[in-house]
Scaffold this motif. Structure first.
Motif, mmCIF file in Angstrom:
data_model
loop_
_atom_site.group_PDB
_atom_site.id
_atom_site.type_symbol
_atom_site.label_atom_id
_atom_site.label_comp_id
_atom_site.label_asym_id
_atom_site.label_seq_id
_atom_site.Cartn_x
_atom_site.Cartn_y
_atom_site.Cartn_z
ATOM 1 N N SER A 33 79.917 -20.003 80.531
ATOM 2 C CA SER A 33 80.025 -21.200 79.622
ATOM 3 C C SER A 33 78.428 -21.893 80.270
ATOM 4 O O SER A 33 78.179 -21.270 81.126
ATOM 5 N N ASP A 34 78.959 -23.003 80.590
ATOM 6 C CA ASP A 34 77.947 -24.800 81.029
ATOM 7 C C ASP A 34 77.444 -23.476 82.741
ATOM 8 O O ASP A 34 76.294 -23.680 82.995
ATOM 9 N N LEU A 42 75.515 -20.740 82.347
ATOM 10 C CA LEU A 42 74.277 -20.950 82.210
ATOM 11 C C LEU A 42 73.366 -21.412 83.188
ATOM 12 O O LEU A 42 71.919 -21.496 84.168
ATOM 13 N N SER A 43 74.464 -22.640 83.916
ATOM 14 C CA SER A 43 72.945 -23.449 84.416
ATOM 15 C C SER A 43 72.859 -23.460 85.652
ATOM 16 O O SER A 43 71.887 -23.269 86.076
#
Lengths: 160, 299
Positions: free
Chosen positions: B158-159, B162-163
């Protein structure tokens, strides 16, 4: 005409939480559902772990699909007696190994739908299995469930 | 209350997706002196990512000529401070940025754990705020010259994941080490993680099968605590054409060392688990050095 909410027929809503991953939240959620079913209760499981949905495999329904009806999604019914209803993102994937690589806002949107748009019918218990952490999924789930009375949360841990 | 103690409360941004060109340049400058970056991923929780990240860091830092950095981007459940014996430490700011917390002279650590006023404070943040902190960790921490940057991640795709991939695209990631346990419920999530890596073009150094068998110290009998009902990591690696770096058996001393903030490799040098870890660490080192050699050849 006021629409009857999809959660109107659910008597008790339980959250299974941890914070830590891999301690047995999904396992406990599944076993709890099976035990309640043995005791003659109607049970639903809402699996809001969008990245790692484990419940479908644990109940051997990983190859099932969900359908739409007038009031929203029809959950997958488990077993011959169909006494356990299950909703998980696992049923929405084209392939079981597909990664759900979503940022928070997209996850939040689906969770809201899972909470309000699944036609649970009449249930004694709805068990909500969560992913590890204290983030989007947890905040969104609690917010979406706020209008309904939550029985409470069970916290799972291991000894270390 | 969750922001208390954070040096940059005012600047904490609800960051969007990847870095804009100006930010990318900033990140590139800050990370220029990092030679090798390894991400430790899983997909599944509780398989031993943080344990492995910590031991990888300790193992690499045993060579005093190498500078090692351990970055913990598990914002909700930061385990690294406890595992590294650094609970209660604070982050200091200097002119050149945030100072990592040093375990050894050549081993620095950064984690949100150091920014909390109390270890039980919950960090209840949505994705954008987590992304903002991860960007700060990369942009504002003065790591200095680093031979190995190891990034410990939370479970999922998730975040945070991805980040970190997007922000680190400003520099270069050698690859990802993916940790799993032998049972299908874990492998199910790990296959997704492998697909995530392929989707974002992140090279996979290989897979580590953790908690792979338990040898009783008394009777020496081996038990499979998490039976590999579908062939374990070995079969999965064969099917997905990914390298199996090694299998690490369960050793109760591992959990104890983590709880006490000590290096398991140092506390139990004779354990079969230590031998496995050391072999895996060596393979990762060789992979990274080979990459570097390849790049130099191209240049």
């Amino acid at each position: 005409l006021a629409e009857r909410s999809n959660l109107a027929g659910v008597r008790h809503i339980l959250l299974v939480l941890s914070g830590k991953g891999g301690v047995g939240k999904s396992t406990i959620s599944t076993e709890l559902a099976l035990a309640l079913r043995s005791a003659g209760k109607r049970v639903g499981i809402l699996d809001v772990d969008l990245c790692g949905p484990s419940i479908p495999r644990m109940l051997r329904v990983q190859d099932s699909a969900v359908h739409q009806c007038d009031s929203g999604w029809v959950p997958v019914f488990v077993g011959q007696d169909k006494a356990i209803a299950l909703m998980s993102i696992g049923f929405l994937l084209e392939r079981p190994d597909d990664a759900v690589v979503w940022r928070g806002p997209k996850k939040n949107a689906l969770i809201k739908q899972f909470v309000t748009d699944v036609a649970w019918g009449d249930l004694d218990f709805l068990i909500v299995d969560t992913p590890p952490g204290t983030s989007d999924e947890h905040i969104s789930t609690v917010e979406a469930l706020r209008p309904y009375q939550l029985l409470g949360a069970i916290l799972v841990t291991t000894p270390q | 209350a969750a922001c208390q103690g954070c040096p940059n409360q005012g600047l904490c941004a609800a960051g969007a997706a990847g870095p804009d060109p100006a930010e990318a340049a900033e990140l590139r400058a800050r990370l220029r002196a990092v030679r090798h970056t390894v991400l430790v991923l899983s997909g599944k929780g509780g398989v031993g990512k943080s344990t492995f990240s910590a031991l990888l860091a300790h193992g690499l830092a045993a060579d005093e000529t190498k500078q090692v950095a351990l970055l913990d981007i598990d914002i909700c459940g930061p385990s690294i401070p406890k595992i590294m014996g650094l609970e209660g430490e604070q982050v200091h700011q200097s002119g050149s940025g945030w100072s990592p917390v040093y375990v050894e002279e050549n081993l620095g650590v950064m984690s949100v754990g150091f920014l909390l006023s109390s270890p039980d404070d919950a960090v209840i943040w949505r994705g954008p705020k987590k992304n903002g902190l991860i960007k700060q960790f990369l942009r504002d921490v003065d790591w200095g010259e680093v031979d190995y940057l190891i990034v410990d991640t939370p479970p999922g795709t998730s975040d945070e994941h991805l980040s970190i991939v997007q922000y680190l695209s400003a520099t270069h990631i050698d690859g990802a080490v993916i940790v799993t346990t032998p049972q299908e419920v874990s492998l199910q999530d790990v296959r997704k993680e492998i697909n995530f890596c392929r989707k974002v073009k992140l090279p996979i150094i290989g897979v580590v099968e953790n908690m792979s068998g338990f040898v009783c110290p008394k009777c020496k009998n081996e038990s499979q605590i998490f039976p590999p009902t579908t062939g374990g990591a070995e079969k999965m690696c064969q099917n997905l054409n990914v390298s199996l770096l090694g299998k690490v058996p369960l050793d109760p001393q591992i959990g104890k060392s983590c709880d006490r903030g000590q290096s398991f490799l140092a506390e139990a040098p004779e354990s079969p688990a230590t031998l496995s870890y050391r072999n895996i660490i060596q393979r990762i080192q060789e992979y990274c050095e080979q990459q570097h050699f390849k790049e130099e050849k191209i240049m």
